[in-house]
Design an enzyme around this catalytic site. Structure first.
Site, PDB file in Angstrom:
ATOM      1  N   ASP A   1       0.835  -1.211   0.000  1.00 15.68           N
ATOM      2  CA  ASP A   1       0.000   0.000   0.000  1.00 15.68           C
ATOM      3  C   ASP A   1       0.868   1.258   0.000  1.00 15.68           C
ATOM      4  O   ASP A   1       0.602   2.206  -0.732  1.00 15.68           O
ATOM      5  CB  ASP A   1      -0.925   0.022   1.227  1.00 15.68           C
TER       6      ASP A   1
ATOM      7  N   GLU B   1      33.375   3.390 -18.197  1.00 15.77           N
ATOM      8  CA  GLU B   1      32.186   4.185 -18.555  1.00 15.77           C
ATOM      9  C   GLU B   1      32.589   5.278 -19.541  1.00 15.77           C
ATOM     10  O   GLU B   1      31.917   5.511 -20.551  1.00 15.77           O
ATOM     11  CB  GLU B   1      31.619   4.880 -17.308  1.00 15.77           C
TER      12      GLU B   1
ATOM     13  N   GLU C   1      26.671  10.507 -19.802  1.00 13.09           N
ATOM     14  CA  GLU C   1      26.194   9.782 -18.617  1.00 13.09           C
ATOM     15  C   GLU C   1      25.453   8.498 -19.000  1.00 13.09           C
ATOM     16  O   GLU C   1      25.285   7.584 -18.209  1.00 13.09           O
ATOM     17  CB  GLU C   1      25.226  10.649 -17.799  1.00 13.09           C
TER      18      GLU C   1
ATOM     19  N   GLU D   1      22.956   7.360 -12.356  1.00 18.11           N
ATOM     20  CA  GLU D   1      23.490   7.331 -10.982  1.00 18.11           C
ATOM     21  C   GLU D   1      22.421   7.704  -9.960  1.00 18.11           C
ATOM     22  O   GLU D   1      22.372   7.138  -8.870  1.00 18.11           O
ATOM     23  CB  GLU D   1      24.710   8.264 -10.852  1.00 18.11           C
TER      24      GLU D   1
ATOM     25  N   HIS E   1      22.565  -4.270 -16.203  1.00 15.43           N
ATOM     26  CA  HIS E   1      22.442  -5.108 -15.004  1.00 15.43           C
ATOM     27  C   HIS E   1      20.986  -5.321 -14.598  1.00 15.43           C
ATOM     28  O   HIS E   1      20.545  -6.468 -14.439  1.00 15.43           O
ATOM     29  CB  HIS E   1      23.237  -4.456 -13.859  1.00 15.43           C
TER      30      HIS E   1
HETATM   31  C1  HEM Z   1      19.531  -3.759  -8.769  1.00 17.47           C
HETATM   32  C2  HEM Z   1      24.243  -2.692  -8.395  1.00 17.47           C
HETATM   33  C3  HEM Z   1      25.189  -7.332  -7.359  1.00 17.47           C
HETATM   34  C4  HEM Z   1      20.609  -8.462  -8.354  1.00 17.47           C
HETATM   35  C5  HEM Z   1      20.722  -3.055  -8.731  1.00 17.47           C
HETATM   36  C6  HEM Z   1      20.860  -1.629  -8.897  1.00 17.47           C
HETATM   37  C7  HEM Z   1      22.173  -1.337  -8.786  1.00 17.47           C
HETATM   38  C8  HEM Z   1      22.876  -2.574  -8.549  1.00 17.47           C
HETATM   39  C9  HEM Z   1      22.821   0.027  -8.900  1.00 17.47           C
HETATM   40  C10 HEM Z   1      19.713  -0.639  -9.182  1.00 17.47           C
HETATM   41  C11 HEM Z   1      18.932  -0.278  -7.953  1.00 17.47           C
HETATM   42  C12 HEM Z   1      17.667  -1.059  -7.753  1.00 17.47           C
HETATM   43  O1  HEM Z   1      16.929  -1.271  -8.720  1.00 17.47           O
HETATM   44  O2  HEM Z   1      17.411  -1.475  -6.638  1.00 17.47           O
HETATM   45  C13 HEM Z   1      24.896  -3.862  -8.082  1.00 17.47           C
HETATM   46  C14 HEM Z   1      26.325  -3.962  -7.854  1.00 17.47           C
HETATM   47  C15 HEM Z   1      26.581  -5.262  -7.553  1.00 17.47           C
HETATM   48  C16 HEM Z   1      25.329  -5.985  -7.616  1.00 17.47           C
HETATM   49  C17 HEM Z   1      27.303  -2.812  -7.976  1.00 17.47           C
HETATM   50  C18 HEM Z   1      27.888  -5.936  -7.231  1.00 17.47           C
HETATM   51  C19 HEM Z   1      28.919  -5.303  -6.717  1.00 17.47           C
HETATM   52  C20 HEM Z   1      24.046  -8.050  -7.596  1.00 17.47           C
HETATM   53  C21 HEM Z   1      23.936  -9.490  -7.517  1.00 17.47           C
HETATM   54  C22 HEM Z   1      22.650  -9.801  -7.833  1.00 17.47           C
HETATM   55  C23 HEM Z   1      21.946  -8.562  -8.070  1.00 17.47           C
HETATM   56  C24 HEM Z   1      25.067 -10.462  -7.152  1.00 17.47           C
HETATM   57  C25 HEM Z   1      22.015 -11.171  -7.944  1.00 17.47           C
HETATM   58  C26 HEM Z   1      22.552 -12.201  -8.519  1.00 17.47           C
HETATM   59  C27 HEM Z   1      19.929  -7.281  -8.486  1.00 17.47           C
HETATM   60  C28 HEM Z   1      18.491  -7.211  -8.663  1.00 17.47           C
HETATM   61  C29 HEM Z   1      18.183  -5.851  -8.789  1.00 17.47           C
HETATM   62  C30 HEM Z   1      19.437  -5.129  -8.695  1.00 17.47           C
HETATM   63  C31 HEM Z   1      17.519  -8.373  -8.686  1.00 17.47           C
HETATM   64  C32 HEM Z   1      16.805  -5.233  -8.985  1.00 17.47           C
HETATM   65  C33 HEM Z   1      16.451  -5.165 -10.449  1.00 17.47           C
HETATM   66  C34 HEM Z   1      15.050  -4.675 -10.670  1.00 17.47           C
HETATM   67  O3  HEM Z   1      14.155  -5.169  -9.979  1.00 17.47           O
HETATM   68  O4  HEM Z   1      14.859  -3.843 -11.541  1.00 17.47           O
HETATM   69  N1  HEM Z   1      21.969  -3.610  -8.523  1.00 17.47           N
HETATM   70  N2  HEM Z   1      24.343  -5.098  -7.939  1.00 17.47           N
HETATM   71  N3  HEM Z   1      22.822  -7.530  -7.933  1.00 17.47           N
HETATM   72  N4  HEM Z   1      20.466  -6.020  -8.515  1.00 17.47           N
HETATM   73 FE1  HEM Z   1      22.408  -5.570  -8.296  1.00 17.47          FE
END
Ligand code: HEM
Length: 474
Positions: A212, A267, A282, A293, A330
């Protein structure tokens, strides 16, 4: 009265078995606990009685308030804080590995059954560096983990001292090593990771109150549904007195070092190769992450600036060709939001997990200052933490079948393969070339070399965070 695990839960109106579940569940699982300052201790037991005594003392000390509080207490503390500003108590939590259960003499059939959990991260096959190269405390067979965190360092330190005293008092409990995390923020006050991007925004929500709130106080929940069933994060605690009411969650821990200098250099180099000029430069970094960012999603906007609040109500329907947010970004790799092309939407959603990561390492520069020469190349990174109901289906699927696989997601005919997730993808093979939209939403694509790996796994393990009832029963 049994409760419906296939739905989110209203904690405020939880009654019967649901209320017992919340009274016996550890915090930070169904809702994130604040933990700006976090210490994580990795333990080994050489005496089953000592290990048992520690878990018991954490959950039911002979005198005073237990250090382990319940999910219910945490939720009540959050409510009180919102209403009156009353500060909550520190977060203390304990988890066991498969070896840890055995070291406590828990009979094998009662040990949580998840196959990945039982075989451990060292055998996970995620293209990780060889366990022999991990930091020393991760190479050993870890038996338990204790997390101690708070919004402020003072209460964290006090709780940590109390935990250390308990450890000392329990025979045969050894600290193998420890990690320290602390929050990193940008000038908007949003939490960021070391490459400088807002992190932790997109989360599965398991409580109707949080769903909610998301609908009413953020950009909404029309295009992306953040509501997830309880059974995506909690499972019966098979070693507890009553597994029909006592629940726990599988906890994935990975220490991921970030070479920030290299990432920032890459980058810039990518922007140059794509001839992105001025503000548009960017977009190169945003292509790697999928957000700018400040958290602005690249699929919704060609430049940053949409961060009050950071949006999460988007999908990739208006971007089927990856012309706004490329397929290798990512966040598009690890949550395609229904656009992955290999599974039905509801099946694809089964891979989403609750992330509870924390940055580690000290730095003296400003992460978002646009400079490169002052950026750290080691000793900083992410303590990746996530709660899972099924490790193979959630964390391992996201890392292996999505991030590490150059063929995911399915792309339209003629479009080149997406390549690896350029933030976390790992492969023994060279990273394939990437295909980047030259203009945001345009039709011209440039093929160029992929940015090299800037995240290195330094160690980790799978744990189970048991119910408080299990800890008290020892
Ligand atoms: C989202 C960085 C490792 C899974 C994000 C976001 C950033 C980020 C900047 C966007 C913010 C957000 O949507 O919450 C990183 C960095 C990592 C890392 C720098 C390693 C140093 C991982 C790992 C996994 C993962 C190991 C899983 C295997 C996810 C998922 C999301 C996410 C599921 C949300 C995506 C969405 O719902 O749109 N990450 N991450 N991340 N990350 Fe990572």
């Amino acid at each position: 009265m049994p409760f419906d695990l296939t739905q989110p839960l209203s904690w405020e109106s939880a009654a019967g078995d649901a209320a017992v579940m919340l009274d016996e569940l550890q915090p930070n699982i169904v809702k994130a606990h604040t933990r700006e300052f976090l210490t994580i201790l990795f333990l080994k037991f050489s005496d089953p009685a000592g290990g048992r005594a520690l878990l018991k003392a954490l959950s039911q000390p002979p005198t005073g308030t237990p250090l382990l509080k319940s999910a219910k207490t945490h939720l009540q503390e959050v409510k009180a804080f919102k209403a009156t500003g009353t500060k909550g108590t520190p977060y203390v939590s304990v988890g066991l590995t498969g070896d840890g259960y055995a070291a406590l003499n828990i009979p094998a059939p009662k040990i949580p059954p998840d196959a990945s959990f039982r075989s451990g991260m060292k055998n996970a096959g995620l293209n990780d560096p060889a366990p022999g190269t991990w930091e020393p405390h991760f190479r050993d067979a870890i038996h338990a983990v204790i997390l101690v965190g708070d919004q402020m360092s003072g209460p964290r330190n006090k709780a940590l001292t109390a935990v250390r005293h308990l450890i000392q008092a329990c025979h045969g409990v050894h600290i193998l090593g420890e990690e320290k995390g602390h929050g990193l923020h940008n000038s908007n006050g949003d939490g960021i990771e070391h490459f400088g991007y807002v992190d932790g925004r997109s989360q599965p929500l398991f409580l109707t109150e949080d769903i909610d709130d998301e609908r009413l106080t953020t950009d909404g929940a029309t295009n992306w549904d953040p509501a997830f069933a309880l059974n995506r994060v909690i499972v019966p605690d098979t070693a507890a007195p009553d597994p029909s009411r006592h629940f726990g969650s599988y906890f994935v821990f990975r220490k991921l070092e970030q070479n920030v200098k290299q990432f920032k250099k890459q980058e810039k180099a990518l922007a140059k190769r794509l001839h992105l000029k001025g503000e548009d430069a960017e977009r190169a970094g945003a292509m790697l992450v999928g957000r700018f960012e400040d958290g602005t999603p690249l699929t919704t906007q060609f430049a940053d600036g949409n961060h009050h609040p950071v949006p999460n109500d988007f999908d990739y329907d208006s971007d089927p060709n990856g012309a706004k947010c490329p397929f290798f970004a990512h966040i598009r790799k690890v949550n395609p939001r229904g656009s992955g092309g290999f599974e039905q939407v509801d099946v694809e959603r089964l891979h989403i997990m609750a992330r509870r990561g924390q940055t580690y390492g000290v730095r003296t520069d400003q992460p978002n200052d646009g400079r490169i020469e002052n950026k750290p190349s080691k000793d900083v990174g992410l303590l990746f933490m996530a709660f899972n109901a099924d490790i193979a289906e959630q964390f391992e699927f996201a890392q292996s079948t999505w991030a590490n696989s150059p063929g995911f997601p399915r792309v339209p005919p003629g479009a080149g393969a997406p390549g690896l997730d350029l933030v976390i993808g790992q492969s023994p093979n060279p990273r394939p070339d990437i295909h980047c939209p030259v203009e945001w939403g345009g039709t011209t694509t440039a093929t160029t070399t992929a940015t090299p790996q800037a995240v290195t796994m330094k160690g980790g393990e799978y744990f189970f965070m048991p119910s408080l009832a299990f800890c008290r029963s020892l």
